[in-house]
Design a protein around this motif. Structure first.
Motif, PDB file in Angstrom:
ATOM      1  N   GLU A 124      27.766  19.781 -20.023  1.00 18.59           N
ATOM      2  CA  GLU A 124      28.255  18.332 -20.481  1.00 18.59           C
ATOM      3  C   GLU A 124      29.239  18.072 -19.564  1.00 18.59           C
ATOM      4  N   ALA A 125      30.499  18.934 -19.531  1.00 18.14           N
ATOM      5  CA  ALA A 125      31.700  18.237 -18.851  1.00 18.14           C
ATOM      6  C   ALA A 125      31.236  18.130 -17.209  1.00 18.14           C
ATOM      7  N   ALA A 126      30.348  18.830 -16.662  1.00 16.92           N
ATOM      8  CA  ALA A 126      30.157  18.842 -15.470  1.00 16.92           C
ATOM      9  C   ALA A 126      29.396  17.644 -15.092  1.00 16.92           C
ATOM     10  N   GLU A 153      29.598  15.073 -16.746  1.00 18.88           N
ATOM     11  CA  GLU A 153      30.492  13.801 -16.950  1.00 18.88           C
ATOM     12  C   GLU A 153      31.530  13.622 -15.669  1.00 18.88           C
ATOM     13  N   SER A 154      31.721  14.822 -15.088  1.00 21.90           N
ATOM     14  CA  SER A 154      32.579  14.532 -13.915  1.00 21.90           C
ATOM     15  C   SER A 154      31.956  14.121 -12.634  1.00 21.90           C
ATOM     16  N   ALA A 155      30.746  14.549 -12.476  1.00 16.98           N
ATOM     17  CA  ALA A 155      30.060  14.070 -11.464  1.00 16.98           C
ATOM     18  C   ALA A 155      29.508  12.762 -11.382  1.00 16.98           C
ATOM     19  N   ASP A 156      29.778  12.320  -9.926  1.00 14.89           N
ATOM     20  CA  ASP A 156      29.469  10.831  -9.836  1.00 14.89           C
ATOM     21  C   ASP A 156      30.021   9.756 -10.864  1.00 14.89           C
ATOM     22  N   ALA A 157      31.320   9.867 -11.010  1.00 13.14           N
ATOM     23  CA  ALA A 157      32.118   8.818 -12.079  1.00 13.14           C
ATOM     24  C   ALA A 157      31.447   8.673 -13.242  1.00 13.14           C
ATOM     25  N   GLY A 158      30.813   9.965 -13.710  1.00 10.91           N
ATOM     26  CA  GLY A 158      30.188   9.839 -15.195  1.00 10.91           C
ATOM     27  C   GLY A 158      29.049   8.990 -15.115  1.00 10.91           C
ATOM     28  N   THR A 182      25.505  10.993 -18.258  1.00 15.57           N
ATOM     29  CA  THR A 182      26.192  11.874 -19.011  1.00 15.57           C
ATOM     30  C   THR A 182      24.916  12.335 -20.019  1.00 15.57           C
TER      31      THR A 182
END
Length: 123
Positions: free
Chosen positions: A26-28, A30-35, A38
């Motif tokens: 989930e965190a990965a 969220e952090s990829a492509d500016a969220g 999700t």
């Protein structure tokens, strides 16, 4: 909206075995492509969950909104007739967006009810 992602021949078959691993996924995301993409509540699902999710989608009533044009101005009687439509059987062609996973054919659908309202400022 819930979804199930089926992974064929995964490189790491046990990648989502723990709650910590799912939280990391989930965190990965969220952090990829500016969220932009999700997911919340990632967890392993059973084949039964997959079947019940698809069975439920066929029985679900959906609500649509549309703006329609008519060749002539509609009378109060026309509006009343449209709003009284109940349980109308129609035939729906397979939508283009799902043709890659469904056979192209006409399927019976039921319009449960119609509510007609004039657009303010229209003739």
């Amino acid at each position: 909206r819930p979804f199930i992602l089926e992974v064929h021949n995964p490189r790491r078959p046990n990648a989502a075995d723990s709650p910590e691993a799912c939280a990391a996924m989930e965190a990965a995301l969220e952090s990829a492509d500016a969220g932009i993409v999700t997911a919340v509540g990632i967890h392993l699902s059973s084949a039964g969950a997959y079947r019940s999710m698809h069975e439920g989608s066929e029985e679900k009533e959906k609500e649509y909104t549309a703006i329609c044009w008519a060749e002539k101005p509609l009378s109060d009687e026309d509006e009343r007739k449209l709003s009284n439509i109940r349980d109308m059987e129609i035939s729906q062609a397979t939508p283009v967006r799902v043709l890659h996973r469904r056979t192209s054919m006409a399927r019976p659908r039921t319009i449960v009810s119609v509510h007609c309202t004039r657009v303010p400022g229209s003739p």
